[in-house]
Enzyme design. Structure first.
Site, mmCIF file in Angstrom:
data_model
loop_
_atom_site.group_PDB
_atom_site.id
_atom_site.type_symbol
_atom_site.label_atom_id
_atom_site.label_comp_id
_atom_site.label_asym_id
_atom_site.label_seq_id
_atom_site.Cartn_x
_atom_site.Cartn_y
_atom_site.Cartn_z
ATOM 1 N N ARG A 149 -49.140 -0.607 9.853
ATOM 2 C CA ARG A 149 -47.714 -0.495 9.508
ATOM 3 C C ARG A 149 -46.922 -1.685 10.052
ATOM 4 O O ARG A 149 -46.051 -2.203 9.366
ATOM 5 C CB ARG A 149 -47.138 0.817 10.045
ATOM 6 N N CYS A 191 -45.164 10.393 23.827
ATOM 7 C CA CYS A 191 -46.079 9.389 23.324
ATOM 8 C C CYS A 191 -45.397 8.559 22.254
ATOM 9 O O CYS A 191 -44.313 8.906 21.786
ATOM 10 C CB CYS A 191 -47.323 10.046 22.748
ATOM 11 N N GLU A 250 -55.191 11.348 3.414
ATOM 12 C CA GLU A 250 -53.823 11.235 2.876
ATOM 13 C C GLU A 250 -53.746 11.587 1.400
ATOM 14 O O GLU A 250 -52.655 11.775 0.855
ATOM 15 C CB GLU A 250 -53.268 9.825 3.107
ATOM 16 N N ARG A 284 -50.430 3.154 3.864
ATOM 17 C CA ARG A 284 -50.784 4.577 3.997
ATOM 18 C C ARG A 284 -52.252 4.712 3.634
ATOM 19 O O ARG A 284 -52.621 4.774 2.481
ATOM 20 C CB ARG A 284 -49.910 5.484 3.136
ATOM 21 N N ARG A 342 -57.116 10.092 8.600
ATOM 22 C CA ARG A 342 -56.298 11.148 8.002
ATOM 23 C C ARG A 342 -56.539 11.179 6.507
ATOM 24 O O ARG A 342 -56.506 10.137 5.858
ATOM 25 C CB ARG A 342 -54.798 10.901 8.263
ATOM 26 N N ASP A 391 -37.929 7.580 14.869
ATOM 27 C CA ASP A 391 -38.727 6.825 13.906
ATOM 28 C C ASP A 391 -38.192 5.412 13.805
ATOM 29 O O ASP A 391 -36.971 5.201 13.840
ATOM 30 C CB ASP A 391 -38.645 7.479 12.520
ATOM 31 N N ASN A 429 -43.316 5.308 15.870
ATOM 32 C CA ASN A 429 -42.395 6.320 16.377
ATOM 33 C C ASN A 429 -42.508 6.441 17.889
ATOM 34 O O ASN A 429 -43.392 5.827 18.508
ATOM 35 C CB ASN A 429 -42.613 7.667 15.687
ATOM 36 N N GLU A 478 -51.805 4.042 21.125
ATOM 37 C CA GLU A 478 -50.920 5.139 21.491
ATOM 38 C C GLU A 478 -50.679 5.175 22.984
ATOM 39 O O GLU A 478 -51.544 5.571 23.757
ATOM 40 C CB GLU A 478 -51.445 6.500 21.014
ATOM 41 N N CYS A 516 -53.152 11.010 21.533
ATOM 42 C CA CYS A 516 -52.592 11.720 22.684
ATOM 43 C C CYS A 516 -53.298 13.042 23.044
ATOM 44 O O CYS A 516 -53.462 13.331 24.227
ATOM 45 C CB CYS A 516 -51.083 11.902 22.554
ATOM 46 N N GLU A 527 -41.764 3.879 7.707
ATOM 47 C CA GLU A 527 -41.879 4.237 9.130
ATOM 48 C C GLU A 527 -43.056 3.461 9.688
ATOM 49 O O GLU A 527 -44.191 3.695 9.313
ATOM 50 C CB GLU A 527 -42.133 5.739 9.300
HETATM 51 P P1 ATP Z 1 -45.891 9.698 7.888
HETATM 52 O O1 ATP Z 1 -44.666 10.565 7.862
HETATM 53 O O2 ATP Z 1 -45.673 8.305 7.398
HETATM 54 O O3 ATP Z 1 -47.099 10.371 7.298
HETATM 55 P P2 ATP Z 1 -46.629 10.668 10.411
HETATM 56 O O4 ATP Z 1 -45.423 11.397 10.834
HETATM 57 O O5 ATP Z 1 -47.775 11.398 9.842
HETATM 58 O O6 ATP Z 1 -46.220 9.496 9.424
HETATM 59 P P3 ATP Z 1 -47.398 10.178 13.073
HETATM 60 O O7 ATP Z 1 -48.383 11.257 13.122
HETATM 61 O O8 ATP Z 1 -46.114 10.364 13.754
HETATM 62 O O9 ATP Z 1 -47.115 9.750 11.583
HETATM 63 O O10 ATP Z 1 -48.118 8.844 13.509
HETATM 64 C C1 ATP Z 1 -47.427 7.811 14.164
HETATM 65 C C2 ATP Z 1 -47.690 6.464 13.565
HETATM 66 O O11 ATP Z 1 -49.022 6.328 13.053
HETATM 67 C C3 ATP Z 1 -46.816 6.167 12.361
HETATM 68 O O12 ATP Z 1 -45.553 5.739 12.771
HETATM 69 C C4 ATP Z 1 -47.597 5.049 11.713
HETATM 70 O O13 ATP Z 1 -47.387 3.842 12.408
HETATM 71 C C5 ATP Z 1 -49.022 5.470 11.932
HETATM 72 N N1 ATP Z 1 -49.582 6.171 10.765
HETATM 73 C C6 ATP Z 1 -49.557 7.499 10.513
HETATM 74 N N2 ATP Z 1 -50.190 7.781 9.365
HETATM 75 C C7 ATP Z 1 -50.649 6.599 8.879
HETATM 76 C C8 ATP Z 1 -51.391 6.226 7.714
HETATM 77 N N3 ATP Z 1 -51.804 7.117 6.839
HETATM 78 N N4 ATP Z 1 -51.686 4.918 7.528
HETATM 79 C C9 ATP Z 1 -51.288 3.993 8.418
HETATM 80 N N5 ATP Z 1 -50.585 4.283 9.527
HETATM 81 C C10 ATP Z 1 -50.260 5.563 9.763
HETATM 82 ZN ZN ZN Z 2 -49.034 11.450 20.233
HETATM 83 MG MG MG Z 3 -48.446 11.757 7.888
#
Ligand code: ATP
Ligand code: ZN
Ligand code: MG
Length: 501
Positions: free
Chosen positions: A467, A460, A336, A345, A334, A414, A435, A353, A304, A432
């Protein structure tokens, strides 16, 4: 209560030792004119000293006018006066010390520190002491941001370790799972997936790729196309200025993958690097660093921000509202770290998006329609056991109206799926898998996006394909014959894949 005490040193272009009485008059006048608004004292020059070319001033205020802003005004007035009468100019200003005391909503739980100042806090009273501050620093409006940062850090101490706000808004019925294995482990065992080559990345062999791609097709065919979303393709590399505007830069600098450019594209500059590589058959990392610029961007974190950037400064025609677009090309990266698990994850994931921009009413309608289509996918096509929760990270709640629970106009929903391999419905953590947010005018303002008449909001939704995949497989297993009929319309059989000996 706010109190500012500033001590400044002005260096003039010649000796002013003899001008004591003129300064006395100038300062008395300044206190009566530029430092006053009607009867109100905005700031006061308390006293001064003169030594050779140096004039020292002590300025205080209760906050209405920041002394450092006053100082620049005083400098201008002084330059004008001394310039005409004695051809003397102001060469340089430094603030020798600047003490700022202000109230906090509540006392800190532990020590607070910030750059550029020593911070001490007594109950609700914070004091910042700065020394040797330059004029450029003052012009940058740093002082108020530093006060805000101290307040914010103290407030954050009260939220540390607290769970985010979470409230169930909808729940499907229970669905008996087909199995209770971890789909990633099973897919690895079957050779559908290969971990790597670097941390949190995966190689999707034909079977796994087919499932992921089916998720993408379903999201587009069943959700985005029917609602009229149009596809855009954005750059994968996000320059820092975009993240500065959205707040990501300060929000999660520890989760980005950073991008560096070569310092030059001239092969001659890389000669030593190439020599070392050829001789040692290793990457000479030290030599590499010399040839790279500092990072100027990061890999996509979410799509976004760049979509908003593409609308920066634009006025959108009323007939184009609501704007409904999506990107499915940029891949999110990311870092992680310890949180990595399976393909749910990961450090590199594929996300669609959708972004929506329109009036409040339009966006509330978009949300209703998206929810309806998402429900159709998760209930009718995936036959999933899942739930929706109203969530608001505390930093959003703090930041203003977003996530105001009384209206639920803005905020995040979520979508969470039961993962049988993790344990019972009650005791295990649900995943999750996507979202949906409405964020008010936060990004609209940040990127100065306008409409002809309407007040714009935006939002967004993050559709994470990994996931969706793990949520589905965790409940429905890897055998297509056990998959729901409606899903099999999209993926009847898996590709054969490759046999290894
Ligand atoms: P989380 O709390 O699980 O870390 P987030 O709040 O960081 O999620 P957002 O930034 O809101 O996630 O991203 C939206 C979507 O992107 C999530 O609902 C998920 O589908 C996907 N997503 C985010 N992080 C990951 C990841 N590390 N691996 C796979 N999918 C991901
Ligand atoms: Zn966004
Ligand atoms: Mg996250």
């Amino acid at each position: 209560m706010m109190r500012f005490e500033l001590q400044a040193r002005l260096t003039l272009s010649s000796d002013i030792s003899g001008f004591s009485s003129e300064f006395e008059r100038f300062i008395a006048e300044a206190n009566q004119s530029i430092l006053r608004k009607g009867a109100e004292k905005l700031a006061v020059i308390e006293r001064f000293t003169i030594e050779n070319e140096t004039l020292c001033l002590w300025i205080t205020s209760e906050g209405t006018l920041r002394p450092h802003n006053t100082l620049l005004q005083i400098k201008n007035a002084l330059s004008k006066e001394l310039g005409t009468s004695h051809h003397i100019g102001v060469r340089d200003i430094t603030i020798t010390t600047y003490t700022i005391s202000f109230d906090l909503p509540r006392p800190p739980r532990k020590k607070v520190s910030i750059p550029f100042a020593d911070v001490t806090i007594q109950d609700n009273q914070a004091t910042m002491v700065l020394s040797d501050v330059s004029e450029e620093f003052l012009r940058g409006n740093y002082i108020d941001r530093m006060m805000n940062r101290v307040r914010e850090k103290v407030e954050n101490q009260y939220y540390e370790g607290k769970a985010e706000f979470w409230k169930l808004i909808w729940k499907s019925e229970e669905k008996p799972p087909v199995w209770n294995k971890d789909p990633t482990e099973e897919m690895e065992r079957l050779g559908w997936l290969k971990q790597g080559p670097t941390k949190g990345k995966w190689f999707y062999r034909p079977q796994a790729a087919a499932i992921l791609k089916t998720m993408e097709t379903i999201a587009i065919q069943e959700v985005l196309k029917p609602l009229g979303f149009q596809e855009v393709i954005e750059s994968h590399i996000k320059p820092f200025d975009i993240w500065l505007k959205t707040g990501h830069m300060e929000g999660m600098p520890y989760e980005f993958y950073y991008v560096a450019e070569p310092r030059t594209r001239d092969a001659a500059d890389w000669e030593r690097f190439i020599d070392l590589t050829k001789i040692t058959k290793e990457v000479p990392t030290e030599e590499l660093q010399k040839n790279l610029s500092a990072p100027i961007a990061g890999l996509c974190y979410a799509q976004c921000p760049m979509i908003y950037w593409s609308f920066k400064g634009k006025t959108i025609a009323e007939k184009s509202l609501p704007v409904l677009v999506y990107d499915k090309t940029a891949i999110s990266a990311r870092y992680e770290s310890g949180g990595r698990h399976g393909i749910e994850r990961v450090d590199e994931f594929h996300r669609i998006e959708p972004v929506y921009i329109g009036t409040r009413e339009q966006l509330l309608t978009v949300r209703e329609r998206l929810l309806e289509r998402y429900k159709h996918v998760f209930n009718d096509i995936f036959d999933l056991e899942w739930q929706m929760a109203w969530v608001t990270p505390w930093y959003m709640q703090q930041a203003g109206k977003i996530g105001d629970e009384s209206t639920q106009d803005t905020g995040t929903i979520d979508f969470e799926a039961y993962m049988p391999y993790r344990g019972t419905r009650q005791d295990s953590e649900w995943l999750e898998f996507q979202n949906l947010s409405i964020l008010g005018d936060k990004y609209i303002t940040a990127f100065n996006i306008k409409a002809q008449k309407s007040e714009l909001w935006s939002g967004c939704s993050g559709i994470g394909l990994q996931r969706w995949t793990t949520a589905f497989l965790a409940q429905k297993g890897l055998d297509p014959t056990h998959w729901p009929e409606r899903f099999r319309k999209y993926l009847q059989d898996l590709p054969e894949g490759i046999q290894f000996l």
